[in-house]
Scaffold this active site. Structure first.
Site, PDB file in Angstrom:
ATOM      1  N   ASN A  17      25.009 -13.193 -56.586  1.00 50.41           N
ATOM      2  CA  ASN A  17      26.217 -13.387 -57.392  1.00 50.41           C
ATOM      3  C   ASN A  17      26.068 -14.702 -58.148  1.00 50.41           C
ATOM      4  O   ASN A  17      26.203 -15.769 -57.560  1.00 50.41           O
ATOM      5  CB  ASN A  17      27.442 -13.408 -56.461  1.00 50.41           C
ATOM      6  CG  ASN A  17      28.730 -13.671 -57.217  1.00 50.41           C
ATOM      7  OD1 ASN A  17      28.727 -13.752 -58.445  1.00 50.41           O
ATOM      8  ND2 ASN A  17      29.819 -13.804 -56.486  1.00 50.41           N
ATOM      9  N   TRP A  18      25.778 -14.590 -59.435  1.00 50.73           N
ATOM     10  CA  TRP A  18      25.506 -15.794 -60.225  1.00 50.73           C
ATOM     11  C   TRP A  18      26.792 -16.526 -60.606  1.00 50.73           C
ATOM     12  O   TRP A  18      26.748 -17.609 -61.182  1.00 50.73           O
ATOM     13  CB  TRP A  18      24.694 -15.432 -61.469  1.00 50.73           C
ATOM     14  CG  TRP A  18      23.282 -15.000 -61.173  1.00 50.73           C
ATOM     15  CD1 TRP A  18      22.681 -14.943 -59.936  1.00 50.73           C
ATOM     16  CD2 TRP A  18      22.286 -14.581 -62.122  1.00 50.73           C
ATOM     17  NE1 TRP A  18      21.383 -14.515 -60.067  1.00 50.73           N
ATOM     18  CE2 TRP A  18      21.110 -14.287 -61.385  1.00 50.73           C
ATOM     19  CE3 TRP A  18      22.263 -14.416 -63.512  1.00 50.73           C
ATOM     20  CZ2 TRP A  18      19.934 -13.837 -62.006  1.00 50.73           C
ATOM     21  CZ3 TRP A  18      21.099 -13.979 -64.130  1.00 50.73           C
ATOM     22  CH2 TRP A  18      19.948 -13.698 -63.379  1.00 50.73           C
ATOM     23  N   LYS A  19      27.942 -15.910 -60.360  1.00 50.97           N
ATOM     24  CA  LYS A  19      29.253 -16.534 -60.641  1.00 50.97           C
ATOM     25  C   LYS A  19      29.289 -17.067 -62.081  1.00 50.97           C
ATOM     26  O   LYS A  19      28.638 -16.514 -62.953  1.00 50.97           O
ATOM     27  CB  LYS A  19      29.560 -17.610 -59.593  1.00 50.97           C
ATOM     28  CG  LYS A  19      29.499 -17.052 -58.160  1.00 50.97           C
ATOM     29  CD  LYS A  19      30.061 -17.991 -57.125  1.00 50.97           C
ATOM     30  CE  LYS A  19      29.937 -17.355 -55.744  1.00 50.97           C
ATOM     31  NZ  LYS A  19      30.537 -18.170 -54.686  1.00 50.97           N
ATOM     32  N   HIS A  27      36.243 -10.325 -54.961  1.00 53.79           N
ATOM     33  CA  HIS A  27      35.656 -11.566 -54.450  1.00 53.79           C
ATOM     34  C   HIS A  27      36.782 -12.553 -54.137  1.00 53.79           C
ATOM     35  O   HIS A  27      37.800 -12.583 -54.829  1.00 53.79           O
ATOM     36  CB  HIS A  27      34.692 -12.154 -55.486  1.00 53.79           C
ATOM     37  CG  HIS A  27      33.857 -13.262 -54.930  1.00 53.79           C
ATOM     38  ND1 HIS A  27      34.350 -14.546 -54.794  1.00 53.79           N
ATOM     39  CD2 HIS A  27      32.593 -13.281 -54.443  1.00 53.79           C
ATOM     40  CE1 HIS A  27      33.405 -15.299 -54.252  1.00 53.79           C
ATOM     41  NE2 HIS A  27      32.332 -14.561 -54.023  1.00 53.79           N
ATOM     42  N   GLU A  68      37.103 -15.531 -54.774  1.00 57.45           N
ATOM     43  CA  GLU A  68      37.470 -16.396 -55.905  1.00 57.45           C
ATOM     44  C   GLU A  68      38.375 -15.653 -56.884  1.00 57.45           C
ATOM     45  O   GLU A  68      39.235 -16.264 -57.526  1.00 57.45           O
ATOM     46  CB  GLU A  68      36.188 -16.928 -56.579  1.00 57.45           C
ATOM     47  CG  GLU A  68      35.506 -17.969 -55.683  1.00 57.45           C
ATOM     48  CD  GLU A  68      33.990 -18.003 -55.760  1.00 57.45           C
ATOM     49  OE1 GLU A  68      33.406 -17.476 -56.719  1.00 57.45           O
ATOM     50  OE2 GLU A  68      33.374 -18.578 -54.827  1.00 57.45           O
ATOM     51  N   GLU A 116      32.688 -11.897 -46.508  1.00 61.42           N
ATOM     52  CA  GLU A 116      32.469 -13.285 -46.915  1.00 61.42           C
ATOM     53  C   GLU A 116      33.609 -14.149 -46.393  1.00 61.42           C
ATOM     54  O   GLU A 116      34.672 -14.210 -47.028  1.00 61.42           O
ATOM     55  CB  GLU A 116      32.415 -13.394 -48.439  1.00 61.42           C
ATOM     56  CG  GLU A 116      31.298 -12.605 -49.084  1.00 61.42           C
ATOM     57  CD  GLU A 116      30.905 -13.192 -50.437  1.00 61.42           C
ATOM     58  OE1 GLU A 116      29.717 -13.444 -50.619  1.00 61.42           O
ATOM     59  OE2 GLU A 116      31.784 -13.418 -51.281  1.00 61.42           O
ATOM     60  N   GLY A 138      30.057 -21.544 -50.344  1.00 57.83           N
ATOM     61  CA  GLY A 138      29.769 -22.765 -51.091  1.00 57.83           C
ATOM     62  C   GLY A 138      29.978 -24.040 -50.288  1.00 57.83           C
ATOM     63  O   GLY A 138      30.033 -25.132 -50.840  1.00 57.83           O
ATOM     64  N   SER A 164      27.061 -19.122 -47.899  1.00 60.01           N
ATOM     65  CA  SER A 164      25.991 -20.104 -47.637  1.00 60.01           C
ATOM     66  C   SER A 164      24.727 -19.481 -47.038  1.00 60.01           C
ATOM     67  O   SER A 164      24.089 -20.080 -46.178  1.00 60.01           O
ATOM     68  CB  SER A 164      26.517 -21.243 -46.745  1.00 60.01           C
ATOM     69  OG  SER A 164      27.589 -21.914 -47.383  1.00 60.01           O
ATOM     70  N   GLY A 172      25.399 -16.546 -53.194  1.00 56.58           N
ATOM     71  CA  GLY A 172      25.894 -17.323 -54.334  1.00 56.58           C
ATOM     72  C   GLY A 172      24.871 -18.369 -54.741  1.00 56.58           C
ATOM     73  O   GLY A 172      23.873 -18.067 -55.395  1.00 56.58           O
ATOM     74  N   GLY A 173      25.094 -19.602 -54.309  1.00 54.53           N
ATOM     75  CA  GLY A 173      24.264 -20.742 -54.719  1.00 54.53           C
ATOM     76  C   GLY A 173      22.769 -20.497 -54.653  1.00 54.53           C
ATOM     77  O   GLY A 173      22.040 -20.802 -55.609  1.00 54.53           O
TER      78      GLY A 173
HETATM   79  P1  13P Z   1      27.450 -19.188 -51.511  1.00 52.34           P
HETATM   80  O1  13P Z   1      26.197 -18.448 -51.151  1.00 52.34           O
HETATM   81  O2  13P Z   1      27.247 -20.190 -52.617  1.00 52.34           O
HETATM   82  O3  13P Z   1      28.153 -19.730 -50.323  1.00 52.34           O
HETATM   83  O4  13P Z   1      28.447 -18.092 -52.153  1.00 52.34           O
HETATM   84  C1  13P Z   1      28.665 -16.917 -51.466  1.00 52.34           C
HETATM   85  C2  13P Z   1      29.412 -15.998 -52.365  1.00 52.34           C
HETATM   86  O5  13P Z   1      30.562 -16.211 -52.670  1.00 52.34           O
HETATM   87  C3  13P Z   1      28.683 -14.826 -52.897  1.00 52.34           C
HETATM   88  O6  13P Z   1      29.555 -13.943 -53.504  1.00 52.34           O
END
Ligand code: 13P
Length: 254
Positions: A12-14, A98, A100, A170, A176, A216, A237-238
């Site tokens: 997920n490149w957000k 998600h 977010e 999640e 994050g 994470s 994510g990251g």
């Molecule tokens: P991180 O891997 O940066 O914690 O993010 C997880 C995430 O929200 C993937 O959708």
């Protein structure tokens, strides 16, 4: 993991990267994962970047998709994008609900259900996200929260539809933050989700549903997390913003 379920590693490149950065990252992901066959792989770039990423990934084993869709078919919904737009770019996947989106765009379990239905009706594979906040975990409300997210977010789908859904657990407190759920904490919730799905859709569908863990995930913790019996991959994510670490996570499925 269970051999009946092929793991899925989704990046997920957000709201990161730009045209050049996304194109480069897609190329690097393609190169680094070219010989990896132990997992399905996909990336989820921000909408304006999908077309460029599609050009790089078309015809390869690396899938791609969007980070959200409207529950509506089309029309006067400024700023939104619909399933048909994603499909026309060659997308196979879409992330739905998600945390977010739930937090910053006030998405609810009901809107998650509507979007999931729209994705399925259009032929996209929805990756439906659930997860509790820290306060919910601390007050012992984790399972209650997950139960509502699953029963409302996926309620009333047919078995045929559910067979195409991917679920992602999640925990919000692990996103994050560098604070990953322990493998046992992840497994406990994944097992619970599978039990809920068995009650709603039957054992066969539940045993085939892929439940990803997100929060994470890194090459250093992915193997242990995915070694849990009900953890069928990762939503990253990251660590998906570096082809090296993303491929390192895919490697952990081998
Ligand atoms: P991180 O891997 O940066 O914690 O993010 C997880 C995430 O929200 C993937 O959708």
């Amino acid at each position: 993991m269970d051999e009946r379920r092929k793991p899925l590693i989704a990046g997920n490149w957000k709201m990161n990267l730009d045209l050049a950065g996304a194109t480069t990252l897609a190329r690097e992901v393609l190169q680094r994962t070219a010989r990896m066959r132990t997992a399905d792989i996909c990336v989820l770039p921000a909408s304006p970047l999908i077309q460029a990423v599609a050009k790089v990934l078309e015809g390869s084993a690396v899938g791609f998709g969007g980070q959200d869709i409207s529950p509506e078919e089309e029309g006067a919904f400024t700023g939104d994008i619909n399933a048909r737009m994603l499909l026309s770019l060659g997308c196979q996947y879409v992330c739905i609900g998600h945390s977010e989106r739930r937090e910053f765009h006030l998405e609810t379990d009901e809107s998650v259900r509507a979007k999931t239905g729209r994705a399925l009706a259009s032929g996209l594979i929805p990756i439906v996200c659930v997860g509790e906040r820290l306060a919910e975990r601390d007050s012992g409300a984790t399972f209650q929260r997950i139960e509502r997210q699953i029963t409302v977010g996926l309620g009333g789908l047919s078995s045929e539809e559910m067979a195409r859904v991917v679920v992602a657990y999640e925990p919000v407190w692990a996103i994050g933050t560098g604070r990953t759920a322990t493998p046992a904490q992840a497994e406990e919730v994944h097992e619970y989700i599978r039990k809920l799905l068995a009650g709603m859709f039957g054992e066969v569908i539940a045993s085939r549903t892929r439940i990803l863990y997100g929060g994470s995930v890194k090459p250093g913790n992915a193997r242990e997390l995915m070694g849990q019996k009900d953890v069928d991959g990762a939503l990253v994510g990251g660590a998906s913003l570096s082809a090296e670490s993303f491929a390192g996570i895919v490697e952990c499925t081998g």
